[in-house]
Scaffold this motif. Structure first.
Motif, short mmCIF file in Angstrom:
data_model
loop_
_atom_site.label_atom_id
_atom_site.label_comp_id
_atom_site.label_asym_id
_atom_site.label_seq_id
_atom_site.Cartn_x
_atom_site.Cartn_y
_atom_site.Cartn_z
N SER A 1 122.01 -32.53 59.66
CA SER A 1 121.50 -31.69 59.08
C SER A 1 121.07 -32.47 57.51
O SER A 1 121.50 -32.96 56.81
CB SER A 1 121.20 -30.31 58.56
OG SER A 1 122.12 -29.93 58.37
N ARG B 1 119.90 -30.47 53.68
CA ARG B 1 119.13 -29.47 53.17
C ARG B 1 118.10 -30.27 51.51
O ARG B 1 118.72 -30.82 51.04
CB ARG B 1 120.03 -28.33 53.25
CG ARG B 1 119.99 -27.91 54.27
CD ARG B 1 121.14 -27.44 53.73
NE ARG B 1 122.30 -27.92 54.18
CZ ARG B 1 123.71 -27.15 54.09
NH1 ARG B 1 123.55 -25.55 53.40
NH2 ARG B 1 125.29 -28.10 53.90
N ARG C 1 116.77 -29.59 60.58
CA ARG C 1 117.89 -30.69 61.70
C ARG C 1 117.81 -31.14 63.16
O ARG C 1 116.64 -29.92 62.95
CB ARG C 1 119.04 -29.06 62.52
CG ARG C 1 119.21 -27.90 61.12
CD ARG C 1 120.32 -26.71 62.02
NE ARG C 1 120.29 -25.69 60.89
CZ ARG C 1 121.94 -25.09 61.16
NH1 ARG C 1 122.22 -25.47 62.15
NH2 ARG C 1 122.32 -24.42 60.03
N MET D 1 118.46 -28.14 47.90
CA MET D 1 118.99 -26.73 48.04
C MET D 1 119.22 -26.68 46.28
O MET D 1 119.39 -27.89 45.77
CB MET D 1 120.96 -27.38 48.23
CG MET D 1 120.54 -27.65 49.63
SD MET D 1 122.28 -27.35 50.53
CE MET D 1 122.83 -25.57 50.24
N PHE E 1 116.89 -22.31 49.15
CA PHE E 1 117.70 -24.66 49.92
C PHE E 1 115.97 -24.28 51.47
O PHE E 1 115.94 -23.11 52.37
CB PHE E 1 118.15 -24.67 50.48
CG PHE E 1 118.88 -24.45 52.11
CD1 PHE E 1 118.38 -24.40 53.33
CD2 PHE E 1 120.46 -23.01 51.95
CE1 PHE E 1 119.16 -23.53 54.36
CE2 PHE E 1 120.53 -22.32 53.22
CZ PHE E 1 120.67 -22.53 53.91
N ASP F 1 128.21 -22.40 54.39
CA ASP F 1 127.11 -21.28 54.69
C ASP F 1 128.05 -20.29 53.70
O ASP F 1 129.34 -20.45 53.86
CB ASP F 1 126.84 -20.89 56.07
CG ASP F 1 125.96 -21.50 56.54
OD1 ASP F 1 125.65 -22.18 55.99
OD2 ASP F 1 125.92 -21.29 57.70
N GLU G 1 115.72 -26.41 55.06
CA GLU G 1 116.61 -27.56 55.33
C GLU G 1 115.53 -28.27 56.63
O GLU G 1 114.99 -27.39 57.58
CB GLU G 1 117.67 -26.65 56.56
CG GLU G 1 118.84 -27.21 57.37
CD GLU G 1 120.09 -26.19 57.49
OE1 GLU G 1 120.36 -26.80 58.89
OE2 GLU G 1 120.57 -25.14 56.70
N ALA H 1 114.09 -22.63 56.48
CA ALA H 1 114.32 -22.36 55.04
C ALA H 1 114.85 -20.52 54.44
O ALA H 1 114.64 -20.05 54.89
CB ALA H 1 112.62 -22.48 54.25
N HIS I 1 129.32 -26.97 56.59
CA HIS I 1 127.74 -26.67 56.30
C HIS I 1 127.71 -26.04 54.86
O HIS I 1 126.82 -25.59 54.18
CB HIS I 1 127.11 -25.98 56.96
CG HIS I 1 125.72 -26.17 57.17
ND1 HIS I 1 124.81 -27.05 57.32
CD2 HIS I 1 124.59 -24.87 57.64
CE1 HIS I 1 123.20 -27.41 57.00
NE2 HIS I 1 123.38 -25.59 57.46
#
Length: 460
Positions: A246, A248, A355, A250, A351, A312, A353, A380, A310
């Motif tokens: 992916s 991003r 994928r 950010m 962000f 998260d 993103e 998003a 990632h």
């Protein structure tokens, strides 16, 4: 079909052991999902700790004619909160957990509210990997019921396509097992069809014979966004399916909880996994490394480490999201994304993103979500530190999605849509009709409230 809900009788609800009603100690904690921006206020909350207890509660609540909303971690809780739950019982499954591994069969039995971290760690102890999501504390059940998109996906497909069996509580409080050989239509519907059919309290999922993976992230300053985005787009066009990544764009707030290389900065991040040996992985990553990232953590790692790559949020957070499934991205598409999320964007969210899809994800299976026609999924996200900012944050993520709709292609991925959504856009008409037939068999009274319900229409 119109569902008539009987007048709510708090006394009848209070007579059911295990329910927490408004005003009771613990109600506010019990009703709060992982997405703290979702303000759920149900008529009552249940937090069963055993499958038998969950079945008893479901049967008793359904006997009163009330509706039930099943929920595990509550990452995608916003649609239920927006619809309102004042006449429904919220069935929280986050205390109903457990995982057991059959290493010889490469199968894990996962109980209702179990999160991916527990499954990943349990499987890794046997040299096996699970098709987990990018966040360690997403529930397995909610993720799989929506399809399940992992960093193994281009090689090994959606998680929903690799379930052996589901165990589901029906609206009558009965426990039914759905597999390819037992209740095959229900099995088909649960593989991507969401929570409209019952409360899934366990499932058997296939594991991968993978002990290590080449994974990590690369990071550039946002000033490099145009060059990195174009290079990554070109790199993904003919990419070996062993790589799932992916990208991003950010923006981080200046807070001390973040590491210095992220705090207060705008950056471009590429992350993901490559299922190949060291030499092949290095060859594949060479075009990206030629861009000179300031940080490059791609390396061989145990599979248990992939769930953190990632980055998260590790704790419940308030957030709003938007999503569009995209086809081929030409230069105009990249320019449109950079305008709303790149270096010069004035009001961009946390962000935006992309994928990368394709590979096994494009190979259709006999399931409610058969695969993905899109080549990239746009996602998003923005945080909502206080409720008063939810409208502004929503506008920011919607602006990202709206800017890219000219390149939309294929049905959306409902796990990426945390708001009330017209689900008819997510399923082909014949698929939606088949889903309605399954729902009418297992829930004719429409007891279940799903975040993304079965699309309505005439049953043929």
């Amino acid at each position: 079909m119109t569902i008539l809900t009987p007048a709510l009788d708090p006394a009848a609800l209070r007579a059911i052991p295990g329910l927490i009603l408004p005003g009771d100690p613990g109600y506010d904690e019990a009703r709060t999902p992982w997405n703290l921006a979702a303000d759920q206020r149900p008529a009552a909350v249940a937090e069963p700790t055993t499958i038998a207890d969950a079945a008893r509660i479901v049967g008793a609540v359904a006997a009163l004619g009330l509706r039930i909303a099943p929920q595990a971690s509550g990452h995608g809780a916003m649609p239920l909160a927006e619809r309102g739950l004042s006449d429904a019982v919220l069935l929280r499954l986050h205390r109903l957990t457990g995982v057991s591994i059959d290493a010889e069969r490469r199968v894990a039995r996962v109980v209702g509210g179990t999160i991916w971290r527990e499954v990943v760690d349990a499987a890794a102890a046997h040299g096996l990997a699970a098709r987990h999501g990018s966040s360690p504390d997403v529930s397995v059940s909610g993720y799989v019921l929506g399809g399940g998109l992992s960093f193994y996906a281009r090689e090994h497909g959606l998680a929903a396509h690799h379930v052996r069996a589901f165990e589901m509580i029906t609206a009558d409080g009965d426990l039914v097992r759905a597999s390819a050989d037992s209740e095959p239509e229900l099995f088909w519907a649960l593989r991507g069809g969401g929570g409209s059919f019952g409360a899934v309290v366990a499932m058997e999922i296939e594991l991968l014979p993978v002990a290590e993976v080449h994974a990590g992230m690369m990071l550039w300053d946002m000033s490099a966004a145009s060059a990195v985005l174009q290079a990554w787009r070109d790199w993904t066009r003919d990419l070996d399916r062993c790589a799932t990544t992916s990208l991003r764009l950010m923006r981080f707030p200046p807070i001390p909880e973040l590491p210095p290389f992220l705090s207060g900065r705008a950056v471009v991040v590429i992350d993901g996994a490559i299922l190949a040996d060291e030499a092949r992985s290095a060859d594949l990553l060479a075009p990206l490394r030629a861009l000179g990232p300031e940080l490059d953590t791609f390396a061989r790692m145990p599979v248990a480490g992939l769930v953190d790559v990632h980055m998260d949020p590790p704790v419940p957070s308030p957030a709003v999201v938007d999503h569009v499934m995209l086809g081929e991205l030409d230069d105009a598409a990249l320019a449109a994304l950079l305008e709303v999320a790149g270096p010069d964007a004035q009001d961009a969210p946390l962000f935006a993103e992309l994928r990368h899809l394709g590979g096994a994800l494009a190979e259709t299976q006999d399931a409610a979500v058969p695969g993905f026609a899109g080549e990239y999924a746009l996602f998003a996200v923005d945080l909502v530190p206080v409720p008063e900012l939810i409208l502004a944050a929503t506008a920011r993520v919607c602006a990202i999605a709206d800017a890219m709709r000219g390149w939309a292609h294929g049905a959306p991925y409902l796990n990426f849509l945390d708001r009330i959504t017209d689900t008819s856009t997510a399923y082909a008409p014949d698929t939606a009709q088949r889903m309605r037939r399954v729902r009418d068999t297992f829930d004719p009274a429409r007891t279940w409230l799903a975040a993304h319900p079965v699309p309505e229409g005439a049953v043929g």
